[in-house]
Scaffold this active site. Structure first.
Site, PDB file in Angstrom:
ATOM      1  N   SER A  70     -14.846  13.397 -41.499  1.00 39.97           N
ATOM      2  CA  SER A  70     -14.075  12.994 -42.830  1.00 39.97           C
ATOM      3  C   SER A  70     -15.463  12.725 -43.808  1.00 39.97           C
ATOM      4  O   SER A  70     -15.857  12.207 -45.102  1.00 39.97           O
ATOM      5  CB  SER A  70     -12.986  12.394 -42.922  1.00 39.97           C
ATOM      6  OG  SER A  70     -12.040  12.397 -42.288  1.00 39.97           O
ATOM      7  N   LYS A  73     -16.243  14.769 -46.901  1.00 37.61           N
ATOM      8  CA  LYS A  73     -15.119  14.594 -48.306  1.00 37.61           C
ATOM      9  C   LYS A  73     -15.909  14.000 -49.221  1.00 37.61           C
ATOM     10  O   LYS A  73     -15.569  14.476 -50.191  1.00 37.61           O
ATOM     11  CB  LYS A  73     -13.750  13.315 -47.897  1.00 37.61           C
ATOM     12  CG  LYS A  73     -12.631  14.748 -46.801  1.00 37.61           C
ATOM     13  CD  LYS A  73     -11.684  13.686 -47.163  1.00 37.61           C
ATOM     14  CE  LYS A  73     -10.392  14.021 -45.770  1.00 37.61           C
ATOM     15  NZ  LYS A  73     -10.653  14.060 -44.062  1.00 37.61           N
ATOM     16  N   SER A 130      -8.906   9.898 -47.584  1.00 30.82           N
ATOM     17  CA  SER A 130      -9.157  10.634 -46.546  1.00 30.82           C
ATOM     18  C   SER A 130      -8.043  11.483 -45.946  1.00 30.82           C
ATOM     19  O   SER A 130      -7.844  12.153 -45.465  1.00 30.82           O
ATOM     20  CB  SER A 130     -10.038  10.056 -45.299  1.00 30.82           C
ATOM     21  OG  SER A 130     -10.596  11.074 -44.868  1.00 30.82           O
ATOM     22  N   LYS A 232     -17.556   6.190 -46.894  1.00 28.83           N
ATOM     23  CA  LYS A 232     -16.436   6.790 -46.318  1.00 28.83           C
ATOM     24  C   LYS A 232     -16.730   7.229 -45.042  1.00 28.83           C
ATOM     25  O   LYS A 232     -18.133   6.509 -44.483  1.00 28.83           O
ATOM     26  CB  LYS A 232     -17.013   8.249 -47.185  1.00 28.83           C
ATOM     27  CG  LYS A 232     -15.217   9.153 -46.232  1.00 28.83           C
ATOM     28  CD  LYS A 232     -14.571   8.967 -47.509  1.00 28.83           C
ATOM     29  CE  LYS A 232     -13.350   9.738 -46.810  1.00 28.83           C
ATOM     30  NZ  LYS A 232     -12.847   9.281 -44.927  1.00 28.83           N
TER      31      LYS A 232
END
Length: 427
Positions: A70, A73, A130, A232
């Site tokens: 993720s 992203k 997320s 993140k």
């Protein structure tokens, strides 16, 4: 009387002791760097970078291919920020969830097909929750289809200097074609905070409220480590536990990327230890002490300044910082653009050349020219330093070299972990 006074004195002393215990700030526990087992090492990679200069303070398998999960992203958001800055979309524009977007696997918002959210909500959903469904919906809004958007992501990655990255989707859900490296993710992290500081604060938001539900940020270090303000997390079974994190202390910002952690706790502990140790190393180097992050973590030191070793097929690059003033062998992470097919017409005086970076600000391009000139003066001797603009970026170049000189210069510059591209004369 004496006994009464004595008891009163003891009681008073105890009260004072309790008061001081209450007022004194709690001791900060030094984070422990987790030395991983051989099995866990197969996925593990890490890097620590000075966000301002791009200097690499620590690297472990930083160029080994890994699944970003993720953390993908962040690139989806980068292209969203880019579209906002260009006026192509607005924060209150609607992002419609197609049946495909709505059908994505968790983590997700759970918006039914046909419904929509604002661009602002989508950005929060990507950075905080997320949300995979929001990532696909945004990709379809900006690219028409997710596959086309993924191609745009890969193209932008190459332009930023992420040479070992390929995107197949906008969310980070499992796909064997979707790969990156710790170094490339550090490049992306640095690009986001440098190019779009007005939106970077999204990554520090600890929670969001969506349709009456409070959604908490997955980045645990936001909640426990002083100075952390992004970025993140990511996880799939194939990738392990990933984290790109940044923190500021004493007006210095560091970026740490940890990929392939065996658990959330181990990943977070290692990222925290790398950041805390990095800040400590910077302070001690400013005082003239010769120290490295690896030394502080009790890792084996390389025999030279830069060590390349092979372990389980991965390239392990360690940068040893030997003094308060970064030595010539210190590596830097640069955000660059790919070699352009359209180069300016070559004059007899220019011949061949080298490009050592591309930046949004002219001052950054000039700073890079000065840096290369100081560290690689022998290789670029006689060349003309040039800062020109192309594709919206200021390029740092040295022109007026022979083909052999240009290739030799780039080889020397790349050997120190820095970006360089040979510029051929236009036919």
């Amino acid at each position: 009387m004496f006994q009464h006074a004595r008891r009163l004195f003891v009681a008073l002393g105890a009260a004072v002791a309790v008061a001081f215990t209450t007022v004194a700030p709690p001791a900060y526990a030094q984070p422990v760097f987790q030395q991983l087992s051989s099995a866990s090492q197969t996925k593990y990679a890490a890097i620590v970078v000075d966000a301002k200069t791009g200097e690499v303070l620590y690297a472990k398998r930083a160029d080994a291919a890994r699944y970003p999960a993720s953390i993908t992203k962040v690139m989806t958001l980068y292209l969203t920020f880019e579209a906002l800055a260009a006026g192509k979309i607005q924060l209150d524009d609607r992002v419609i969830f197609s049946p495909r977007a709505a059908a994505q696997s968790p983590t997700k918002l759970g918006v039914p097909a046909g419904q929509s959210i604002s661009v602002s909500e989508a950005m929060q959903a990507l950075s905080i929750k997320s949300a995979n469904d929001a990532a696909v919906a945004m990709a379809e809004k900006l690219g028409g289809t997710e596959s086309r958007f993924a191609a745009l992501m890969t193209l932008r990655a190459k332009e930023l200097g992420m040479t070992n990255t390929h995107f197949a989707n906008a969310s980070g859900l499992p796909d064997s074609r979707q790969v990156s490296t710790a170094r490339d993710i550090a490049i992306l992290s640095r690009a986001v905070m440098r190019d779009y500081p007005q939106y970077y604060k999204l990554f520090s938001q600890r929670e969001m409220v969506f349709r009456g539900q409070t959604l908490r940020n997955h980045n645990g270090l936001l909640h426990r480590m002083y100075g952390v303000d992004g970025l993140k997390t990511g996880f799939t079974n194939a990738s392990g536990f990933n984290l790109a994190v940044s923190a500021v202390r004493d007006n210095r910002r560091l970026i740490a990327v940890v990929l392939g952690g065996p658990t959330t706790r181990a990943r977070d502990d290692n990222a925290e230890a790398l950041l805390v140790t990095g800040f400590d190393v910077i302070k001690r180097r400013d005082l003239g002490e010769k120290i490295t992050i690896a030394q502080n973590l009790f890792e084996p030191e390389p025999s030279g300044r830069v060590e390349g070793s092979t372990e389980q097929g991965d390239q392990d690059l360690k940068i040893v910082l030997a003094s308060a003033t970064p030595p010539p062998s210190t590596s830097r992470i640069e955000v660059v653009e790919p070699k352009s097919r359209k180069t300016a017409p070559a004059t007899p005086a220019e011949k061949w050349g080298v490009q050592v970076g591309a930046f949004k600000a002219r001052s950054d391009a000039k700073e890079q020219i000065d840096l290369i000139g100081k560290r690689f003066g022998k290789q670029v001797a006689g060349a003309k330093p040039v800062t020109d603009k192309a594709a919206g970026r200021y390029r740092s170049r040295f022109v007026g070299l022979s083909e052999r000189e240009a290739r030799t210069a780039c080889k020397a510059i790349k050997a120190k972990g820095m970006d360089c591209q040979v510029i051929e004369p236009k036919a």
